[in-house]
Motif scaffolding. Structure first.
Motif, PDB file in Angstrom:
ATOM      1  N   LEU A  67       0.748  -1.069   0.085  1.00  0.00           N
ATOM      2  CA  LEU A  67      -0.203  -0.018  -0.012  1.00  0.00           C
ATOM      3  C   LEU A  67       0.945   1.423  -0.221  1.00  0.00           C
ATOM      4  O   LEU A  67       0.523   2.187  -0.728  1.00  0.00           O
ATOM      5  N   THR A  68       1.759   1.415   0.884  1.00  0.00           N
ATOM      6  CA  THR A  68       3.012   2.516   0.963  1.00  0.00           C
ATOM      7  C   THR A  68       3.891   2.475  -0.035  1.00  0.00           C
ATOM      8  O   THR A  68       4.733   3.452   0.012  1.00  0.00           O
ATOM      9  N   GLY A  69       4.155   1.338  -0.901  1.00  0.00           N
ATOM     10  CA  GLY A  69       5.124   1.377  -1.844  1.00  0.00           C
ATOM     11  C   GLY A  69       5.356   2.470  -2.571  1.00  0.00           C
ATOM     12  O   GLY A  69       6.422   2.919  -2.804  1.00  0.00           O
ATOM     13  N   ALA A 124      -7.333  -2.428 -10.417  1.00  0.00           N
ATOM     14  CA  ALA A 124      -7.731  -2.038  -9.169  1.00  0.00           C
ATOM     15  C   ALA A 124      -8.079  -2.738  -8.149  1.00  0.00           C
ATOM     16  O   ALA A 124      -7.413  -2.800  -6.757  1.00  0.00           O
ATOM     17  N   LEU A 125      -8.589  -3.927  -8.448  1.00  0.00           N
ATOM     18  CA  LEU A 125      -8.963  -4.929  -7.499  1.00  0.00           C
ATOM     19  C   LEU A 125      -7.625  -5.790  -7.124  1.00  0.00           C
ATOM     20  O   LEU A 125      -7.406  -6.404  -6.167  1.00  0.00           O
ATOM     21  N   TYR A 126      -6.769  -5.824  -8.279  1.00  0.00           N
ATOM     22  CA  TYR A 126      -5.541  -6.637  -7.902  1.00  0.00           C
ATOM     23  C   TYR A 126      -4.613  -5.828  -6.843  1.00  0.00           C
ATOM     24  O   TYR A 126      -4.049  -6.406  -5.957  1.00  0.00           O
ATOM     25  N   TYR A 127      -4.785  -4.617  -7.217  1.00  0.00           N
ATOM     26  CA  TYR A 127      -3.810  -3.655  -6.159  1.00  0.00           C
ATOM     27  C   TYR A 127      -4.474  -4.065  -4.768  1.00  0.00           C
ATOM     28  O   TYR A 127      -3.686  -4.220  -3.731  1.00  0.00           O
ATOM     29  N   GLY A 128      -5.670  -4.098  -4.630  1.00  0.00           N
ATOM     30  CA  GLY A 128      -6.502  -4.038  -3.330  1.00  0.00           C
ATOM     31  C   GLY A 128      -6.024  -5.445  -2.894  1.00  0.00           C
ATOM     32  O   GLY A 128      -5.946  -5.807  -1.642  1.00  0.00           O
ATOM     33  N   ALA A 129      -6.191  -6.496  -3.633  1.00  0.00           N
ATOM     34  CA  ALA A 129      -5.637  -7.917  -2.917  1.00  0.00           C
ATOM     35  C   ALA A 129      -4.392  -8.088  -2.768  1.00  0.00           C
ATOM     36  O   ALA A 129      -4.159  -8.466  -1.536  1.00  0.00           O
TER      37      ALA A 129
END
Length: 521
Positions: free
Chosen positions: A256-258, A315-320
């Motif tokens: 998330l913070t990367g 977007a869902l991939y990022y969330g996962a």
């Protein structure tokens, strides 16, 4: 200004096909191939350590017929089976005129995949009634992204190409071919199933032909994963164990913070790399809002479901990955960054082509200009350090590829057949050492001892049962290799001598490696 750009997307209607023509796709494919060849010249001398893991695995497959990073030690740590299989096949081809050249094979693969991406984006554009500009812009935002180029050798070009092929077949309603493309995507990376499921769910033509899609998927993906489960001992690679919970390895940053970490390192380069995806995310949110607001009154410019899925699945991939608390390696951002960028381009192109409102077209023109400026910024950051690269723009290894090559060759000469414990980065050393260098990526005995057995002991149900099922055919008796030497990394200058080598990293500065003999037993 209307919101026609992003109107009800769930394919109540699909844009009619345009006249069939292969001229523009062929031109874009050829242009992509030329660009890929030039870019490979730029990056080939500066590949990351993880890229050399893939090259080592490809060489062992082509020369020895082994699924291994180190000759004689079967491993299952290739996250992208298709990348290694393709590189292995091309390396085998290069044996027709020499000993086998994985680096040349990588160049050949990059050229082929980039050409495929250009072809498919052009076909998608024609299917949607768009001009060639939009395909060129979409392809450029992918291949010039510094995060993509900094990880060449991994599956970073296969990812957007595989996903674009799925979108193409979904738009055309060819379910069996979509399924085959989805199977290929699962071989590129198993986590691309996020894209498979979302694209299928938002494409009525695929939903209506589920059997054909599943048949195509099984025909491509099932043979490998059955082989991996039965022969290699686990259907999923060992990296699923190795990579979990490693966020603390990168200064406490997680997935998330990367982007914040990369922004602090180089703000404008990060904006150029992530900017198109950020614009795509804004457009995606507007699209979803438009659909919710006008659910019963579709507006005249719907975004087809397969195109919407391109952005939504990114977007869902990022969330996962955020939920999994994954380490923020730069290549992990390639899937969401490239798919959201392609979505932004296609959504803008659809509205530009169909809108007759001057204000709307001006807004889309400004959006396209912003995307083009971000792409130009990416190119600037690709070339600012000089050509060809001595180190990628995004880089974190302990030594440059050239220094690792020097150390690896020297270590191989000194140790012969004696096993060596890896200092923590194994890919480039293993490639040039051609010796028995071991860590958990090459030695499955270490995976058993350090990862699998402890994880089974601490896991709760159903995780324990699933883990046992994955390793149902694995030999738990496998013991780690007993190393005779330990190769150690230290910061600053080394002690000197024939078993110490000074190295330099653009990320870490001066360091050194020391080869230390270990007591027997």
């Amino acid at each position: 200004m209307s919101t026609g750009l992003l109107n009800p997307p769930l394919d109540r209607s699909t844009p009619p096909p345009v006249a069939n023509s292969y001229r523009a796709p062929a031109i874009l494919a050829a242009s992509g191939a030329v660009a890929a060849a030039v870019l490979f010249w730029v990056v080939s001398g500066s590949l990351t350590d993880d890229a050399y893991i893939s090259l080592s695995a490809a060489r062992n497959l082509a020369v020895h017929g082994e699924w291994a990073i180190v000759h004689g030690l079967t491993a299952n740590t290739s996250t992208s089976p298709l990348n290694v299989l393709a590189l292995g096949a091309l390396t085998f081809l290069t044996r027709l005129w020499g000993p086998g050249d994985p680096l040349l094979a990588l160049g050949m693969l990059n050229v082929a995949v980039t050409a495929l991406l250009g072809w498919v984006l052009a076909r998608i554009g024609r299917r949607l009634g768009l001009g060639p500009f939009w395909a060129v812009l979409g392809g450029a935002l992918v291949v010039f992204n510094p995060f993509v180029l900094s990880a060449v050798g991994l599956e970073v070009l296969l990812i957007p190409a595989a996903i674009a092929v799925m979108v193409w077949f979904a738009l055309d309603g060819r379910a069996a071919w979509f399924g085959a493309a989805a199977g290929m995507a699962a071989l590129v990376r198993l986590d691309l199933l996020v894209f498979v499921l979302v694209i299928a769910a938002l494409s009525p033509a695929i939903r209506g032909q589920v059997r054909q899609a599943l048949g195509g998927f099984a025909a491509i993906a099932a043979p490998w994963y059955l082989f991996s489960w039965l022969v290699l001992g686990s259907a999923l690679p060992d990296t699923f164990l190795i990579k979990q919970g490693q966020a603390s390895d990168v200064g406490g940053y997680n997935y998330l913070t990367g982007p914040v970490m990369y922004f602090e390192s180089n703000p404008w380069r990060t904006v150029a790399a992530f900017g198109p995806a950020a614009l795509g995310l804004v457009l995606l949110l507007l699209a979803l809002f438009s659909y919710a607001r006008y659910r019963t009154r579709p507006l005249p410019v719907p975004v087809p479901g397969a195109v919407l899925a391109l952005g939504l699945s990114g977007a869902l991939y990022y969330g996962a990955y955020v939920v999994l608390d994954t380490v923020p390696y730069h290549w992990y951002y390639v899937a969401p960054a490239t798919t959201l960028a392609m979505f932004a381009v296609l959504a803008a192109g659809i509205h530009w082509t169909t809108s007759r409102d001057k204000t709307d077209r001006a807004a889309v023109g400004a959006l396209a200009a912003a995307l083009a400026v971000l792409g130009a910024g990416a190119v600037y950051f690709d070339v600012e350090g000089g050509l060809p690269w001595e180190a990628p723009p995004i880089f974190g290894n302990w030594a440059s590829a050239h220094d690792y090559e020097r150390v690896g060759r020297a270590v191989g000469t000194l140790v012969g057949d004696a096993p060596v414990r890896s200092p923590g980065e194994i890919g480039t050393l293993a490639y040039f050492c051609e010796c028995v260098i071991v860590d958990e990526f090459s030695d499955r005995g270490l995976v058993v001892e350090d990862r699998l057995v402890p994880r089974l002991a601490e896991a709760s149900e159903p995780a324990r049962t699933l883990l046992r099922a994955n390793y149902a055919f694995f030999d738990y008796r496998l013991a780690p290799v007993d190393p005779a030497f330990d190769l150690r990394y230290g910061e600053g200058r080394g002690p000197g001598g024939p078993m110490s080598w000074e190295v330099f990293s653009a990320a870490r500065g001066v360091g050194h490696f020391t080869l230390v003999p270990l007591a027997a037993g």
